[in-house]
Design a protein around this motif. Sequence first.
Motif, short mmCIF file in Angstrom:
data_model
loop_
_atom_site.label_atom_id
_atom_site.label_comp_id
_atom_site.label_asym_id
_atom_site.label_seq_id
_atom_site.Cartn_x
_atom_site.Cartn_y
_atom_site.Cartn_z
N LEU A 30 0.74 -1.18 -0.02
CA LEU A 30 -0.25 0.07 -0.14
C LEU A 30 1.35 1.02 -0.41
O LEU A 30 1.70 1.75 1.01
CB LEU A 30 -0.90 -0.05 0.88
CG LEU A 30 -1.89 1.17 1.13
CD1 LEU A 30 -2.87 1.56 0.67
CD2 LEU A 30 -2.53 1.31 3.22
N GLY A 33 -2.05 4.06 -2.02
CA GLY A 33 -3.79 3.56 -1.58
C GLY A 33 -4.73 4.55 -3.09
O GLY A 33 -5.81 4.06 -3.29
N HIS A 34 -3.87 5.27 -4.12
CA HIS A 34 -5.23 6.01 -4.71
C HIS A 34 -5.52 5.64 -5.80
O HIS A 34 -6.23 5.66 -6.99
CB HIS A 34 -4.49 7.52 -4.90
CG HIS A 34 -4.87 8.64 -4.47
ND1 HIS A 34 -4.86 8.43 -2.50
CD2 HIS A 34 -6.33 9.57 -4.39
CE1 HIS A 34 -5.29 9.30 -2.30
NE2 HIS A 34 -6.31 9.74 -3.43
N ALA A 73 10.83 5.34 -4.63
CA ALA A 73 9.20 5.23 -5.20
C ALA A 73 8.06 5.88 -4.42
O ALA A 73 7.52 6.12 -4.72
CB ALA A 73 9.24 3.80 -5.13
N GLY A 101 -4.77 14.03 -12.09
CA GLY A 101 -6.11 14.32 -10.92
C GLY A 101 -6.06 15.73 -10.23
O GLY A 101 -5.47 16.51 -11.02
N GLY A 109 -1.41 9.95 -4.09
CA GLY A 109 -0.26 9.07 -4.51
C GLY A 109 1.41 9.07 -5.17
O GLY A 109 1.58 10.52 -4.72
N GLY A 113 3.97 4.61 -6.82
CA GLY A 113 2.91 3.38 -6.83
C GLY A 113 1.70 3.36 -8.53
O GLY A 113 1.42 2.42 -9.21
N ASP A 123 -0.70 8.87 -16.65
CA ASP A 123 0.18 9.76 -16.79
C ASP A 123 1.98 9.28 -16.79
O ASP A 123 2.65 9.38 -17.20
CB ASP A 123 0.04 11.08 -16.01
CG ASP A 123 -0.74 10.77 -16.14
OD1 ASP A 123 -1.75 12.21 -17.95
OD2 ASP A 123 -2.45 11.40 -15.66
N LEU A 160 7.51 -6.26 -12.77
CA LEU A 160 8.75 -6.24 -11.86
C LEU A 160 8.06 -7.85 -11.10
O LEU A 160 6.69 -8.79 -11.27
CB LEU A 160 7.86 -5.47 -10.76
CG LEU A 160 7.55 -3.81 -10.60
CD1 LEU A 160 6.61 -3.10 -9.63
CD2 LEU A 160 9.84 -3.85 -9.26
N LEU A 166 9.97 -2.00 -6.13
CA LEU A 166 10.36 -0.78 -6.92
C LEU A 166 10.69 0.42 -5.59
O LEU A 166 9.70 0.66 -4.98
CB LEU A 166 8.84 -0.09 -7.61
CG LEU A 166 9.46 0.99 -8.37
CD1 LEU A 166 10.59 0.69 -9.55
CD2 LEU A 166 8.63 2.11 -9.27
C1 FAD Z 1 -9.97 10.71 -8.02
C2 FAD Z 1 -8.69 10.09 -8.99
C3 FAD Z 1 -7.95 10.48 -9.72
C4 FAD Z 1 -6.79 10.28 -10.54
N1 FAD Z 1 -6.14 10.39 -11.62
C5 FAD Z 1 -4.95 10.23 -12.07
C6 FAD Z 1 -4.63 11.37 -13.28
O1 FAD Z 1 -5.28 11.66 -13.41
N2 FAD Z 1 -3.39 11.07 -13.94
C7 FAD Z 1 -2.68 9.31 -12.86
O2 FAD Z 1 -1.25 9.42 -13.64
N3 FAD Z 1 -3.03 8.77 -11.99
C8 FAD Z 1 -4.36 9.48 -11.34
N4 FAD Z 1 -4.75 8.43 -10.05
C9 FAD Z 1 -4.03 7.62 -9.63
C10 FAD Z 1 -2.94 7.88 -8.38
O3 FAD Z 1 -2.17 8.71 -9.88
C11 FAD Z 1 -2.72 6.90 -8.42
O4 FAD Z 1 -2.05 8.33 -6.93
C12 FAD Z 1 -1.01 5.77 -8.84
O5 FAD Z 1 -1.73 5.71 -9.77
C13 FAD Z 1 -0.41 5.03 -7.77
O6 FAD Z 1 0.00 5.70 -6.81
P1 FAD Z 1 -0.07 5.14 -5.58
O7 FAD Z 1 1.25 5.50 -4.81
O8 FAD Z 1 -1.62 5.86 -4.50
O9 FAD Z 1 -0.55 3.53 -5.01
P2 FAD Z 1 -1.15 2.19 -4.48
O10 FAD Z 1 -2.69 2.74 -5.24
O11 FAD Z 1 -1.13 2.10 -3.07
O12 FAD Z 1 -0.95 1.44 -5.22
C14 FAD Z 1 -0.86 1.12 -6.44
C15 FAD Z 1 -0.48 -0.50 -6.16
O13 FAD Z 1 0.71 -0.30 -6.53
C16 FAD Z 1 1.10 -1.30 -5.90
N5 FAD Z 1 2.36 -0.38 -5.44
C17 FAD Z 1 2.89 0.35 -4.90
N6 FAD Z 1 4.01 1.15 -4.54
C18 FAD Z 1 4.53 0.10 -5.02
C19 FAD Z 1 5.81 0.12 -5.20
N7 FAD Z 1 7.06 0.44 -4.71
N8 FAD Z 1 6.60 -0.96 -5.70
C20 FAD Z 1 6.25 -2.21 -5.94
N9 FAD Z 1 4.88 -2.18 -6.34
C21 FAD Z 1 4.21 -1.01 -5.51
C22 FAD Z 1 0.46 -1.33 -5.44
O14 FAD Z 1 0.71 -2.66 -4.25
C23 FAD Z 1 -0.87 -1.71 -5.95
O15 FAD Z 1 -0.95 -3.17 -6.68
C24 FAD Z 1 -5.85 8.65 -9.76
C25 FAD Z 1 -6.67 8.62 -8.93
C26 FAD Z 1 -8.16 8.79 -8.05
C27 FAD Z 1 -8.64 8.32 -7.19
#
Ligand code: FAD
Length: 287
Positions: A30, A33-34, A73, A101, A109, A113, A123, A160, A166
Amino acid sequence: MIAAQFDYVRANTLDEALTLLAQNEDAKLLAGGHSLIPAMKLRLAMPPLLIDIARIKDLSYIREEDGQIRIGAMTTHYQIESSDLLKEICPLLPECAGAIGDVQVRNKGTIGGSVAHSDPAGDWPAAIIALNAELIATSKNGERTIKADDFFVDLLTTALEPGEILREVRISKTAGRTGQAYVKMHHPASGFAVVGVAASLVMNGDGDCEKANVGITGVSSKAYRATAAEAGLAGKKLGEQTIADAASHATDDVDVNGDLFASADYRRHLAVVYVKRAIAAAIKRAG
Ligand SMILES: Cc1cc2nc3c(=O)[nH]c(=O)nc-3n(C[C@H](O)[C@H](O)[C@H](O)COP(=O)(O)OP(=O)(O)OC[C@H]3O[C@@H](n4cnc5c(N)ncnc54)[C@H](O)[C@@H]3O)c2cc1C
């Protein structure tokens, strides 16, 4: 909907996270989480255990080392968007981060992730490809470097391996006259890329293009390098016709997605238009 039941554990160090991951092969990391939490709420993902890596401070940094930009990361989109260092030495990164977003998403985010998730409309993958980034994966068995071109395998699938985290994104600094740009058509409801194009150009003293890198997202099941478009730009003087001819190859050999918002034909058209825009913006910035 409500997520299926799961257990939660917070890792305080990378080593702790790697140990937990090695012991629980169905667990999910996690980060912000987005992407993961929405997928869990839709029950598209039902991990029995979440390993929270969000508070591992050693995974959150932006620095220059050995001619490379190194980004941990867990660095958030906002940290990248607001980095003065990156605005100076690799403006494509803050520009791409700023297109993600809304402010809440960017605050939480993370680049890791997003890259690990390999959302076909995310993106970062386009920028990561255009910048020829290297992705550093670490596990209990050691560390390995994966090139951007090999990292994005398919829809929500990366190179991966189970047990790998990562850890870092590395980008080599480009010398000389360079221009970069990220342009995107936002989906009006989600904000994700209907089409997003990242371009990174190296120009010579005569204003000819020495090297062109173009990454495209939103169009297919994964982000990809527009190889034929790049070939139409490299070694050329970039006039309007040359750019248009190169951009017309934006989706060569690509299986283009169609959905309720944008048909495959419309996306194909958008890809051409946005490649032209990205190249034009990158040339302007190269000065
Ligand atoms: C309303 C909304 C709008 C959004 N708009 C956009 C947008 O315009 N463009 C865009 O690109 N994204 C968008 N997103 C997605 C956002 O950018 C997320 O933050 C991103 O896709 C995932 O990053 P996270 O840190 O939240 O990862 P998480 O949601 O925590 O994890 C995503 C996945 O990656 C895995 N993971 C996480 N970190 C690692 C790591 N270090 N090594 C290996 N695996 C890992 C997790 O286990 C999971 O499977 C949006 C999300 C929301 C909720």
